[in-house]
Design an enzyme around this catalytic site. Structure first.
Site: not given
Ligand code: DGL
Length: 356
Positions: A119-120, A39, A53, A192, A313
Site C-alpha cells: 500500500t505504501d 502486506t 510484520y 494512502k 504564487e
C-alpha cells in the site's frame, strides 16, 4: 446387465456435470492476478501482529488458495511478477509491470487484471499504469493494511472484491482502479491517507468512484481525465525513465537537496511547495538556475488537495515553470517522467498536466 446400465448412467451424469462446469466456467470472466508483494502477502509473528510484520512473503498461489470463493466469480490464474515491499518499488519495476499488463490485456482470453501490491506506493503504481496501459479492460490494484496472518486480515476480502471489479463489465473503460475496504477509487486521485488503518485509501474532496457490496461493484462516477486506452504515452520501447526528483517545501528550507538533484543530472524537479506551491525567497533563485540549465520545474503542493494554480504564487509564464494542477507531488513526478519521454517543451508538458 444392471452394472452396465448403472455405469452408462454414471458416465452420462459425469459428462453432464463436466459440460455444466465447462459452461459455467465459460460464463465466468478470465482474470489474471499479478502479485508484486506487500502486506497482503505479509506475515506476522502472531495473529495480533498488525504492525512490525514482514511484507512480501506469501506467494500468489497461496494468496489465491486462501480465497476459494474466487472460483465462484471468475476463472483466475496467478503470476508472481516480483515479490517486494512496495517502499522499494522502482521505475524498472513499473516498466516491467506495465509491459506485462499490456501483453496480457492484448490476449483475448484475459478479461481483466488484478495486481496485488504493497500500500505504501500503490497510488503511484496505479497512476503510472493509468498513463501507460493500452486497453479499456479493467486493471485493479489491491492490497491490505493487515498481514495475512492477522486477526480480521483485510487481504482476502479485498482480493475477492478486486477480482469482482476486474471481471465486471461496469469497470471497463474506467481507467486503472484501486479497490480496498469495499471502496473503488480512481488511480489518478486516490491516496494512502493513514499509516495503518483499513480505511486508509481515500480520494479527498474529488471522491471515490463506487463501492463493492454483496458481491457486486456499484459505480457512481468516473474520472474526467484521459487514461489507459486514450493515453499518448507508450513504454513498449522505453527501458529507462528520465530521472525526476522531488524537493519538499517547509519553513527554513534550503537548496542543498535541490542542488544535489540537479548536479546528479535530474531532468525534472517537482517542487512540493507549502500552500499553493509557494517558492521561498532563498530557494527561487536555485530553481531559476536549474531551469536555465534545462531542468524542467513543476510546482506542486505538499497540502494534498486543491488546484495548484498556474501563475498563482509564482509567475510560471515568466519562469517557464509548470503547474501540477491537482496532482500530488509523487504523482506529478510520474506524469513528468512520462512527459519527458516525449518532449521537453514546457507548453506541451503543461497541456499534459491539464489532460491526464
Ligand atoms: N511495506 C509496506 C508495503 O509493502 C507495507 C504496507 C502494505 O502493503 O500495506 O507497501
Amino acid at each position: 446387465m444392471l452394472r452396465q446400465t448403472l455405469s452408462r448412467h454414471f458416465l452420462l451424469l459425469a459428462t453432464c456435470l463436466c459440460l455444466a462446469a465447462a459452461a459455467q466456467a465459460q460464463k465466468l470472466p478470465n482474470v489474471m492476478i499479478l502479485a508484486t508483494g506487500g502486506t497482503i502477502a505479509g506475515t506476522g509473528a502472531s495473529s495480533t501482529t498488525t504492525v512490525g510484520y514482514t511484507a512480501a512473503t506469501v506467494g500468489v498461489q497461496q494468496l489465491i488458495g486462501a480465497v476459494p470463493e474466487l472460483a465462484e466469480v471468475a476463472n483466475v490464474k496467478g503470476e508472481q511478477v516480483f515479490q517486494i515491499a512496495s517502499e522499494s518499488m522502482t521505475n524498472e519495476h513499473w516498466l516491467t509491470l506495465g509491459k506485462r499488463v499490456n501483453a496480457l490485456l492484448a490476449q483475448n482470453d484475459v478479461d481483466g487484471i488484478v495486481i496485488t501490491h504493497g500500500t505504501d506506493t500503490m497510488e503511484e503504481t496505479a497512476y503510472f499504469l493509468d498513463l501507460v496501459v493500452k486497453s479499456r479492460k479493467p486493471v485493479v490494484l489491491v492490497g491490505a493494511m493487515r498481514p495475512s496472518t492477522a486477526l480480521s486480515a483485510d487481504g482476502p476480502i479485498n482480493l475477492f472484491n478486486a477480482v469482482l471489479v476486474a471481471g465486471s463489465r461496469d469497470a471497463v473503460g474506467k481507467g486503472v482502479l484501486v479497490a480496498l475496504n469495499d471502496q473503488i477509487h480512481a488511480a489518478r486521485d486516490v491516496t494512502k491517507s493513514n499509516t495503518s488503518t483499513p480505511d486508509s485509501f481515500r480520494t479527498p474532496e474529488l471522491g471515490l468512484l463506487g463501492y463493492i457490496q454483496g458481491g457486486k461493484p456499484f459505480f457512481y462516477r468516473a474520472s474526467t481525465r484521459r487514461h489507459t486506452a486514450d493515453t499518448e504515452f507508450d513504454i513498449a520501447n522505453v527501458n529507462t525513465l528520465p530521472q525526476v526528483d522531488i524537493v519538499y517545501g517547509y519553513a527554513s528550507m534550503n537548496t542543498v537537496a535541490l542542488d544535489a538533484f540537479v548536479a546528479a543530472g535530474a531532468k525534472g524537479i517537482i517542487h512540493a511547495g507549502v500552500g499553493d506551491g509557494s517558492l521561498a525567497a532563498r530557494v527561487k533563485p536555485a530553481l531559476i538556475a536549474a531551469r536555465k540549465k534545462g531542468t524542467i520545474i513543476v510546482r506542486a503542493s505538499r497540502v494534498g488537495q486543491g488546484i495548484l494554480a498556474r501563475n498563482g504564487e509564482a509567475n510560471d509564464d515568466e519562469l517557464d515553470f509548470i503547474a501540477a494542477d491537482t496532482l500530488n507531488p509523487q504523482k506529478a513526478r510520474i506524469l513528468l517522467m512520462l512527459a519527458l519521454t516525449r518532449t521537453t517543451n514546457t507548453a506541451e508538458i503543461q497541456r499534459m498536466f491539464y489532460t491526464y
